[in-house]
Design an enzyme around this catalytic site. Structure first.
Site, short mmCIF file in Angstrom:
data_model
loop_
_atom_site.label_atom_id
_atom_site.label_comp_id
_atom_site.label_asym_id
_atom_site.label_seq_id
_atom_site.Cartn_x
_atom_site.Cartn_y
_atom_site.Cartn_z
N GLU A 55 0.65 -1.10 0.19
CA GLU A 55 -0.13 0.17 0.11
C GLU A 55 0.85 1.37 0.09
OE1 GLU A 55 -2.54 -3.28 1.93
OE2 GLU A 55 -0.30 -2.46 2.48
N CYS A 83 -2.71 -2.23 7.14
CA CYS A 83 -1.66 -2.25 8.64
C CYS A 83 -2.44 -1.37 8.40
CB CYS A 83 -0.42 -3.04 8.54
SG CYS A 83 0.71 -2.08 8.47
#
Length: 154
Positions: A55, A83
């Site tokens: 990401e 996360c």
């Protein structure tokens, strides 16, 4: 027009590439108006830089391509729930929508007790993004199982 499943299949392809390099099988893309503006392949283990989450790399890629101004109007797709580290960056850039395959139980930014993606009380973060979990969930979970089987006992 591409469907969420079409876009997630691209993330799964990236996740397979990560797995082939010995990394957790995470692939992520940023999409604006049906166009991929950034993509990332998990590479923390292979590079030794544990900030190289898919990401984060997708965000870096979008910025390097001159797309910083449209991040807040974009959708991030990822095989796995971002996360807490990735979620912080997602919130900092105010990415509008997060679509992912499977939850990350202990440190997920939406489903864990550290739900930064859902938090609305941090100054300057604005509204929480729309969160769409479970897109091609089984396929994302299969990637995780392949990784765990390959790295069992390491």
């Amino acid at each position: 027009m591409k469907t969420p499943e079409d876009l997630m299949r691209h993330c799964l392809y990236l996740g397979h590439r990560a797995l082939e390099s010995g990394n957790p099988p995470v692939g992520a893309i940023l999409v604006y108006r049906d166009k991929i503006i950034g993509e990332g392949i998990e590479s923390g283990k292979s590079t030794g830089d544990y900030t190289n989450h898919a990401e984060i790399l997708a965000i870096r890629d979008a910025i390097e391509k001159g797309n910083i101004e449209i991040l807040s109007q974009s959708t991030m797709y990822s095989t796995h729930e971002p996360c807490v580290m990735c979620s912080y960056l997602i919130r900092a850039y105010k990415i509008a929508t997060i679509v992912y395959g499977t939850d990350v139980k202990n440190l997920g930014g939406a489903s864990s007790k550290y739900s930064l993606l859902r938090e609305n009380k941090v100054p300057n973060w604005g509204d929480a993004p729309l969160i769409v979990p479970g897109i091609l969930e089984e396929e994302s979970m299969e990637l995780t199982k392949l990784y765990e089987k390959k790295h069992k006992g390491m």
